[in-house]
Enzyme design. Structure first.
Site, PDB file in Angstrom:
ATOM      1  N   GLY A 273      -1.962   2.378 -13.383  1.00 38.45           N
ATOM      2  CA  GLY A 273      -1.922   2.796 -12.208  1.00 38.45           C
ATOM      3  C   GLY A 273      -1.033   2.815 -10.984  1.00 38.45           C
ATOM      4  O   GLY A 273       0.325   3.075 -11.552  1.00 38.45           O
ATOM      5  N   HIS A 274      -1.255   2.406 -10.056  1.00 38.07           N
ATOM      6  CA  HIS A 274      -0.225   2.569  -8.774  1.00 38.07           C
ATOM      7  C   HIS A 274       1.005   1.667  -8.873  1.00 38.07           C
ATOM      8  O   HIS A 274       2.152   2.186  -8.874  1.00 38.07           O
ATOM      9  CB  HIS A 274      -0.949   2.262  -7.624  1.00 38.07           C
ATOM     10  CG  HIS A 274      -0.195   2.532  -6.255  1.00 38.07           C
ATOM     11  ND1 HIS A 274       0.192   3.708  -5.872  1.00 38.07           N
ATOM     12  CD2 HIS A 274       0.086   1.881  -5.225  1.00 38.07           C
ATOM     13  CE1 HIS A 274       0.599   3.742  -4.944  1.00 38.07           C
ATOM     14  NE2 HIS A 274       0.828   2.695  -4.392  1.00 38.07           N
ATOM     15  N   PHE A 275       0.882   0.319  -9.349  1.00 36.57           N
ATOM     16  CA  PHE A 275       1.854  -0.434  -9.626  1.00 36.57           C
ATOM     17  C   PHE A 275       2.369  -0.689 -11.110  1.00 36.57           C
ATOM     18  O   PHE A 275       1.991  -1.508 -11.801  1.00 36.57           O
ATOM     19  CB  PHE A 275       1.616  -1.916  -8.941  1.00 36.57           C
ATOM     20  CG  PHE A 275       1.555  -2.182  -7.579  1.00 36.57           C
ATOM     21  CD1 PHE A 275       2.849  -1.889  -6.561  1.00 36.57           C
ATOM     22  CD2 PHE A 275       0.354  -2.130  -6.613  1.00 36.57           C
ATOM     23  CE1 PHE A 275       2.849  -1.896  -5.347  1.00 36.57           C
ATOM     24  CE2 PHE A 275       0.271  -1.925  -5.244  1.00 36.57           C
ATOM     25  CZ  PHE A 275       1.727  -1.941  -4.836  1.00 36.57           C
TER      26      PHE A 275
END
Length: 299
Positions: A273-275
């Site tokens: 995901g994002h991180f």
């Protein structure tokens, strides 16, 4: 007798320092020999240089790795939003001053989330300094602004108190944790202290308004996308893209357009995901080492 190899993290420990920039205390993490090639790490929202806490010692053997906190984030100064204008232009001003204060004249930039418009604004000012780009879920194309951005775009177009209040959910604990967990197949790989530390910063009195001001200011980045893209085309920095393909905030759609403007681009879409550093940190570090060793000129 078998020789003992000292890990880079021992030979080049991480230092935690503060420097004055434009009257503000700017906190930063740094490791690696001063004579080594520099990587400037620019963090996203809602975190700080803490997002690079594992990457910095991992890369310190070959690079001088430097990661500042922006004003209002992490350990840097957090002036009241009525006394200091929290805009992306000002974040770039501080980052520019930070680079000057540390005497960094050539560096690769790792840009993620907010770090992309901050770093690309810096590149427009000093294109000769940017030796390479490492892009991790950092946008420079309108194709990368999808459903997540709809209420934020509404705020850009009509910055009423009601539309501002409609974004307050973005700084609550549930949303902060969601940014780390969304799109991650095995959440047991995530260190819960990450979102807890981020939330402590967001919960400081006055920080809500700081973040809402920056949400509004993000709209000033989009008109600069053609200038960012022109920088890519003219200067052709070697670019490594390591993108969490399951990110809902900066989705996978934002990665392919870079290939329109960059001739020397290597793309890796990661199943996270994002991180992405939280789950794929070792893979990203190894790819950075190989990419910068083979795609950038020796100093």
């Amino acid at each position: 007798m078998t020789a003992v190899t000292t890990p880079a993290s021992t030979r080049f420990p991480v230092h935690y320092r503060t420097v004055q920039v434009n009257g503000l205390d700017i906190f930063y993490r740094e490791a690696g020999p001063e004579s080594a090639p520099v990587i400037l790490l620019l963090h996203g929202f809602p975190t700080s240089s803490n997002m690079f806490r594992n990457l910095i010692p991992r890369l310190a053997g070959q690079f001088r790795v430097v990661a500042p906190d922006y004003p209002g984030f992490g350990q840097s100064s957090m002036p009241n939003h009525k006394e200091y204008s929290y805009t992306f232009e000002n974040l770039a001003n501080v980052t520019d001053g930070f680079v000057h204060a540390l005497g960094l004249t050539r560096f690769a930039m790792y840009v993620m989330d907010y770090g992309a418009p901050v770093g690309y604004r810096l590149a427009l000012r000093h294109p000769e300094r940017v030796q390479a780009l490492i892009v991790q879920n950092g946008n420079a194309y309108e194709e990368g602004l999808l459903e997540f951005w709809d209420p934020i775009k509404k705020y850009w177009g009509d910055p009423t108190p009601e539309n501002r209040a409609g974004l307050h959910f973005l700084v609550d604990p549930k949303s902060t944790r969601w940014q780390y967990e969304n799109g991650v197949a095995d959440t047991s790989l995530l260190d819960p202290t990450t979102w807890l530390v981020d939330q402590v910063g967001l919960d400081r009195p006055g920080n809500l308004d700081i973040q809402m001001d920056l949400m509004l200011s993000y709209g000033t980045n989009v008109p600069l996308y053609p200038e960012f893209q022109a920088f890519f085309r003219q200067y052709q920095p070697p670019t490594l893209i390591v993108w969490g393909k399951n990110d809902y905030i900066f989705p996978a759609d934002g990665a392919p357009p870079y290939q329109r403007d960059l001739k020397h681009v290597e793309t890796h879409m990661l199943d996270t995901g994002h991180f992405a550093l939280e789950t794929h940190g070792e893979e990203i570090a190894a790819r950075i080492e190989l990419f910068l060793a083979t795609r950038t000129p020796a100093r």
